[in-house]
Design an enzyme around this catalytic site. Sequence first.
Site, PDB file in Angstrom:
ATOM      1  N   GLY A   1       0.819  -1.211   0.000  1.00 27.28           N
ATOM      2  CA  GLY A   1       0.000   0.000   0.000  1.00 27.28           C
ATOM      3  C   GLY A   1       0.846   1.251   0.000  1.00 27.28           C
TER       4      GLY A   1
ATOM      5  N   PRO B   1      -1.652   4.279  14.766  1.00 28.43           N
ATOM      6  CA  PRO B   1      -1.902   5.716  14.637  1.00 28.43           C
ATOM      7  C   PRO B   1      -3.330   6.083  15.017  1.00 28.43           C
ATOM      8  CG  PRO B   1      -0.992   4.760  12.611  1.00 28.43           C
ATOM      9  CD  PRO B   1      -1.447   3.640  13.472  1.00 28.43           C
ATOM     10  N   GLY B   2      -3.480   7.305  15.499  1.00 29.57           N
ATOM     11  CA  GLY B   2      -4.807   7.891  15.627  1.00 29.57           C
ATOM     12  C   GLY B   2      -5.208   8.424  14.262  1.00 29.57           C
TER      13      GLY B   2
ATOM     14  N   GLY C   1       1.700   3.196  -2.501  1.00 28.09           N
ATOM     15  CA  GLY C   1       1.523   4.109  -3.623  1.00 28.09           C
ATOM     16  C   GLY C   1       0.852   5.421  -3.288  1.00 28.09           C
TER      17      GLY C   1
ATOM     18  N   TYR D   1      -8.104   1.553  17.624  1.00 23.23           N
ATOM     19  CA  TYR D   1      -9.232   0.700  17.997  1.00 23.23           C
ATOM     20  C   TYR D   1      -8.933  -0.791  17.845  1.00 23.23           C
ATOM     21  CZ  TYR D   1     -10.501   1.321  12.972  1.00 23.23           C
ATOM     22  OH  TYR D   1     -10.510   1.403  11.599  1.00 23.23           O
TER      23      TYR D   1
END
Length: 334
Positions: A115, A290-291, A117, A249
């Site tokens: 992922g 990450p948030g 790109g 989460y």
Amino acid sequence: LRKSDPKIKIKSVFNDGTILNKQKYDSLVATAELSKFQPIIFQDTISNDVVFVYKKQTKEDLKKIEDDFKRKNKDDKEIRKNLNGTKISNLELKDLNGTVYTLESLKGKVIVITGGGSGLGKAMTKYFMELGAQVAISSRDLEKLKNTAKELEAETGGQCLAVQCDVRNYNEVEQMLQQVITAYGKVDVLLNNAAGNFISPTERLSANAFDTVIDIVLKGSKNCTLAFGKHWIDNKQESSTILNIVTTYAFTGSAYVVPSATAKAGVLAMTRSLAVEWAKYGIRSNAIAPGPFPTKGAWDRLLPGDLAEKFDMSKKVPLKRVGDHQELANLAAY
């Protein structure tokens, strides 16, 4: 400085990285030799210590360098150029872009980013290249990958290999791994970043919609981890790293993003499990959660129309702001 923070230490070095110890310093002061040197002042981003770097400079040269450092948005390459190519080794310099590592910190490393790109994957890829790593980026959209690779190579002067791969398909993952090895000779780091998500009441999701997210995030991360891990173990590679991008989460769960929460929690469990099981092979397994870090394409799809304002993520963060891509890239590089 010491009055504001008694813990701050003052270090003195020459611009070749040689430590200017007290004995040498006193000797130069006593013979007035030190007056021939003009110091450049940096701050160590790890300890906050102040570092004086001594280099022979005219007052005009020093003024130009100081002006360059004051100018905003100067990158490391320009700073190095203004220092006449001088390499200041073993110093963690805080530049004006918020980056925290020196050039060539990742030199000699080969990193694969799924992922890569666009979005956060692209931001991390760019920073790895700036730090000297050879990178390979993968996704299903080869055209986008090639455009990203060309753009990042032009911006950084580094190497970026575009490899088409659907991480849901184990055979394609193995083929991707072989393409990277053919191009670079090895792989040091796997960064599982490929993801998919959407906001929806769970009862409105079809089984296929649920599976789509699970397959990209959990199955895709499993496929890449298994293929790369087997390769490293079979070849007795002494040191390698798996870095998984999960989310906050993954720990807490979250309504309306249940497929993503389920998949990310699975990736987090895999991360912790393999950190123990594969440590004996020299494989480190870590995750970053990450948030909210908005990316234009993904964020627009996740929160279309007026939903972006209705679900303003910055209001839920104590600092009242969302993350900056460079902040994530710094942590990933670490």
